[in-house]
Design a protein around this motif. Structure first.
Motif, PDB file in Angstrom:
ATOM      1  N   GLU A  58       0.848  -1.188   0.000  1.00  0.00           N
ATOM      2  CA  GLU A  58       0.000   0.000   0.000  1.00  0.00           C
ATOM      3  C   GLU A  58       0.882   1.236   0.000  1.00  0.00           C
ATOM      4  OE1 GLU A  58      -2.147  -0.555   3.615  1.00  0.00           O
ATOM      5  OE2 GLU A  58      -3.420  -2.138   2.784  1.00  0.00           O
ATOM      6  N   CYS A  59       0.794   2.031  -1.054  1.00  0.00           N
ATOM      7  CA  CYS A  59       1.622   3.236  -1.179  1.00  0.00           C
ATOM      8  C   CYS A  59       0.945   4.422  -0.521  1.00  0.00           C
ATOM      9  CB  CYS A  59       1.898   3.538  -2.649  1.00  0.00           C
ATOM     10  SG  CYS A  59       2.822   2.228  -3.455  1.00  0.00           S
ATOM     11  N   GLY A  60       1.746   5.237   0.132  1.00  0.00           N
ATOM     12  CA  GLY A  60       1.254   6.428   0.798  1.00  0.00           C
ATOM     13  C   GLY A  60       1.931   7.667   0.232  1.00  0.00           C
ATOM     14  N   PRO A  61       1.773   8.795   0.892  1.00  0.00           N
ATOM     15  CA  PRO A  61       2.367  10.037   0.393  1.00  0.00           C
ATOM     16  C   PRO A  61       3.890  10.052   0.565  1.00  0.00           C
ATOM     17  CG  PRO A  61       1.313  10.402   2.518  1.00  0.00           C
ATOM     18  CD  PRO A  61       0.995   9.002   2.114  1.00  0.00           C
ATOM     19  N   ALA A  62       4.551  10.822  -0.252  1.00  0.00           N
ATOM     20  CA  ALA A  62       5.996  11.084  -0.155  1.00  0.00           C
ATOM     21  C   ALA A  62       6.858   9.826  -0.210  1.00  0.00           C
ATOM     22  CB  ALA A  62       6.306  11.899   1.099  1.00  0.00           C
ATOM     23  N   GLY A  63       6.513   8.872  -1.062  1.00  0.00           N
ATOM     24  CA  GLY A  63       7.351   7.701  -1.252  1.00  0.00           C
ATOM     25  C   GLY A  63       7.328   6.695  -0.125  1.00  0.00           C
ATOM     26  N   THR A  64       6.209   6.616   0.604  1.00  0.00           N
ATOM     27  CA  THR A  64       6.098   5.631   1.674  1.00  0.00           C
ATOM     28  C   THR A  64       5.319   4.412   1.174  1.00  0.00           C
ATOM     29  OG1 THR A  64       4.072   6.609   2.542  1.00  0.00           O
ATOM     30  CG2 THR A  64       6.162   7.371   3.488  1.00  0.00           C
ATOM     31  N   MET A  65       5.599   3.269   1.777  1.00  0.00           N
ATOM     32  CA  MET A  65       4.873   2.045   1.428  1.00  0.00           C
ATOM     33  C   MET A  65       4.687   1.220   2.697  1.00  0.00           C
ATOM     34  SD  MET A  65       5.941  -1.100  -1.132  1.00  0.00           S
ATOM     35  CE  MET A  65       5.972  -0.105  -2.601  1.00  0.00           C
ATOM     36  N   THR A  66       3.468   0.725   2.882  1.00  0.00           N
ATOM     37  CA  THR A  66       3.169  -0.194   3.973  1.00  0.00           C
ATOM     38  C   THR A  66       3.039  -1.577   3.356  1.00  0.00           C
ATOM     39  OG1 THR A  66       2.014   1.529   5.189  1.00  0.00           O
ATOM     40  CG2 THR A  66       1.577  -0.742   5.846  1.00  0.00           C
ATOM     41  N   LEU A  67       3.809  -2.507   3.881  1.00  0.00           N
ATOM     42  CA  LEU A  67       3.812  -3.875   3.393  1.00  0.00           C
ATOM     43  C   LEU A  67       3.091  -4.733   4.423  1.00  0.00           C
ATOM     44  CD1 LEU A  67       6.648  -5.607   1.656  1.00  0.00           C
ATOM     45  CD2 LEU A  67       5.653  -6.735   3.626  1.00  0.00           C
ATOM     46  N   ARG A  68       2.026  -5.398   4.005  1.00  0.00           N
ATOM     47  CA  ARG A  68       1.241  -6.245   4.903  1.00  0.00           C
ATOM     48  C   ARG A  68       1.400  -7.705   4.475  1.00  0.00           C
ATOM     49  NH1 ARG A  68      -2.052  -2.967   7.922  1.00  0.00           N
ATOM     50  NH2 ARG A  68      -2.353  -0.882   7.061  1.00  0.00           N
ATOM     51  N   ARG A  69       1.855  -8.516   5.403  1.00  0.00           N
ATOM     52  CA  ARG A  69       2.095  -9.949   5.163  1.00  0.00           C
ATOM     53  C   ARG A  69       1.113 -10.714   6.027  1.00  0.00           C
ATOM     54  NH1 ARG A  69       3.178 -14.976   4.680  1.00  0.00           N
ATOM     55  NH2 ARG A  69       5.303 -15.715   4.421  1.00  0.00           N
ATOM     56  N   TYR A  70       0.200 -11.450   5.406  1.00  0.00           N
ATOM     57  CA  TYR A  70      -0.849 -12.150   6.127  1.00  0.00           C
ATOM     58  C   TYR A  70      -0.491 -13.621   6.302  1.00  0.00           C
ATOM     59  CZ  TYR A  70      -3.499  -7.954   5.103  1.00  0.00           C
ATOM     60  OH  TYR A  70      -3.910  -6.649   5.019  1.00  0.00           O
ATOM     61  N   GLY A  71      -0.639 -14.126   7.537  1.00  0.00           N
ATOM     62  CA  GLY A  71      -0.437 -15.540   7.818  1.00  0.00           C
ATOM     63  C   GLY A  71       1.010 -15.965   7.945  1.00  0.00           C
ATOM     64  N   LEU A  72       1.818 -15.184   8.615  1.00  0.00           N
ATOM     65  CA  LEU A  72       3.218 -15.538   8.842  1.00  0.00           C
ATOM     66  C   LEU A  72       3.310 -16.391  10.103  1.00  0.00           C
ATOM     67  CD1 LEU A  72       6.224 -15.205   8.134  1.00  0.00           C
ATOM     68  CD2 LEU A  72       6.207 -13.109   9.486  1.00  0.00           C
ATOM     69  N   ALA A  73       3.923 -17.571  10.004  1.00  0.00           N
ATOM     70  CA  ALA A  73       4.037 -18.482  11.143  1.00  0.00           C
ATOM     71  C   ALA A  73       5.300 -18.160  11.950  1.00  0.00           C
ATOM     72  CB  ALA A  73       4.089 -19.922  10.657  1.00  0.00           C
ATOM     73  N   VAL A  74       5.100 -17.732  13.208  1.00  0.00           N
ATOM     74  CA  VAL A  74       6.216 -17.436  14.117  1.00  0.00           C
ATOM     75  C   VAL A  74       5.924 -18.049  15.483  1.00  0.00           C
ATOM     76  CG1 VAL A  74       6.918 -15.305  12.965  1.00  0.00           C
ATOM     77  CG2 VAL A  74       5.230 -15.213  14.788  1.00  0.00           C
ATOM     78  N   LEU A 119      10.952   5.885  -0.958  1.00  0.00           N
ATOM     79  CA  LEU A 119      10.988   5.092  -2.179  1.00  0.00           C
ATOM     80  C   LEU A 119      10.908   6.004  -3.393  1.00  0.00           C
ATOM     81  CD1 LEU A 119       8.605   2.171  -1.185  1.00  0.00           C
ATOM     82  CD2 LEU A 119      11.096   2.177  -1.207  1.00  0.00           C
ATOM     83  N   PRO A 120      11.510   5.610  -4.503  1.00  0.00           N
ATOM     84  CA  PRO A 120      11.434   6.436  -5.714  1.00  0.00           C
ATOM     85  C   PRO A 120      10.020   6.440  -6.275  1.00  0.00           C
ATOM     86  CG  PRO A 120      12.504   4.352  -6.197  1.00  0.00           C
ATOM     87  CD  PRO A 120      12.304   4.399  -4.710  1.00  0.00           C
ATOM     88  N   ALA A 121       9.577   7.569  -6.770  1.00  0.00           N
ATOM     89  CA  ALA A 121       8.228   7.710  -7.320  1.00  0.00           C
ATOM     90  C   ALA A 121       8.205   7.197  -8.755  1.00  0.00           C
ATOM     91  CB  ALA A 121       7.791   9.165  -7.255  1.00  0.00           C
ATOM     92  N   ARG A 122       8.184   5.879  -8.893  1.00  0.00           N
ATOM     93  CA  ARG A 122       8.121   5.245 -10.213  1.00  0.00           C
ATOM     94  C   ARG A 122       7.560   3.836 -10.047  1.00  0.00           C
ATOM     95  NH1 ARG A 122      14.139   5.442  -9.928  1.00  0.00           N
ATOM     96  NH2 ARG A 122      14.817   3.453  -9.078  1.00  0.00           N
ATOM     97  N   LYS A 123       7.330   3.173 -11.154  1.00  0.00           N
ATOM     98  CA  LYS A 123       6.818   1.806 -11.115  1.00  0.00           C
ATOM     99  C   LYS A 123       7.947   0.869 -10.704  1.00  0.00           C
ATOM    100  CE  LYS A 123       4.316  -1.596 -13.804  1.00  0.00           C
ATOM    101  NZ  LYS A 123       3.655  -1.884 -15.073  1.00  0.00           N
ATOM    102  N   LEU A 124       7.668   0.020  -9.718  1.00  0.00           N
ATOM    103  CA  LEU A 124       8.654  -0.933  -9.235  1.00  0.00           C
ATOM    104  C   LEU A 124       8.148  -2.357  -9.479  1.00  0.00           C
ATOM    105  CD1 LEU A 124       9.687   0.642  -5.803  1.00  0.00           C
ATOM    106  CD2 LEU A 124      11.019   0.599  -7.912  1.00  0.00           C
ATOM    107  N   HIS A 125       9.027  -3.201  -9.973  1.00  0.00           N
ATOM    108  CA  HIS A 125       8.754  -4.623 -10.129  1.00  0.00           C
ATOM    109  C   HIS A 125       9.311  -5.305  -8.885  1.00  0.00           C
ATOM    110  CE1 HIS A 125       7.548  -4.018 -14.281  1.00  0.00           C
ATOM    111  NE2 HIS A 125       8.542  -3.146 -14.331  1.00  0.00           N
ATOM    112  N   VAL A 126       8.425  -5.865  -8.079  1.00  0.00           N
ATOM    113  CA  VAL A 126       8.777  -6.366  -6.755  1.00  0.00           C
ATOM    114  C   VAL A 126       8.875  -7.888  -6.770  1.00  0.00           C
ATOM    115  CG1 VAL A 126       8.076  -6.442  -4.329  1.00  0.00           C
ATOM    116  CG2 VAL A 126       7.581  -4.412  -5.710  1.00  0.00           C
TER     117      VAL A 126
END
Length: 155
Positions: A58-74, A119-126
């Motif tokens: 999920e991208c936010g303002p000013a080059g921020t990104m929130t990464l959500r990982r669902y179902g991680l076993a710890v 993060l750079p303001a461009r398309k990223l291949h992740v």
């Protein structure tokens, strides 16, 4: 007289030189930009109804990104962190295990969140690789406020 040039040693030396020059241009590696690397801690949270193995960017303002990982076993007391490397338009994310207080007992599934900035303001291949579970996934996202990308991780 012009026909003699095409049968001379000089012509074949010149042709060989041109062929090697073209071959060198074709197989030479493409120069890439400088790599940017970041380490980000993952915050563990309660398990939600989103299917396990889902990754949401999920991208936010000013080059921020929130990464959500669902179902991680710890295990209890364990943590996880991400190493992020960006080269040109490619972003590689590696999920790694981090032990806060040792970790014991049976693994439980949690949802994890990490925040990336600058993060750079461009398309990223992740490309996302989990060293914890062995899962991986691919996504593409334009780093601009409000954009999201979601993928299912696979083995």
């Amino acid at each position: 007289m012009a026909m003699d040039f095409f049968h001379s040693v000089e012509f074949y030396v010149l042709a060989l030189f041109v062929a090697f020059a073209l071959l060198g241009l074709i197989v030479s590696p493409r120069l890439s930009g400088a790599a940017t690397s970041v380490i980000a801690a993952m915050e563990m949270g309660e398990r939600s109804a989103v299917p396990a193995g889902t990754l949401r960017l999920e991208c936010g303002p000013a080059g921020t990104m929130t990464l959500r990982r669902y179902g991680l076993a710890v295990r209890d007391g364990e943590g996880a962190y991400l190493t992020v490397t960006i080269v040109d338009d490619k972003m590689k994310i590696v999920e790694k295990r981090g032990a806060a207080t040792g970790g014991s007992g049976q693994p439980t599934e949690v949802d994890a969140i990490a925040r990336l900035t600058k993060l750079p303001a461009r398309k990223l291949h992740v490309r996302y690789d989990s060293e914890i579970t062995g899962e991986w996934g691919l996504a593409a996202v334009l780093v601009a406020d409000g954009n999201t990308a979601e993928t299912r991780l696979k083995y």
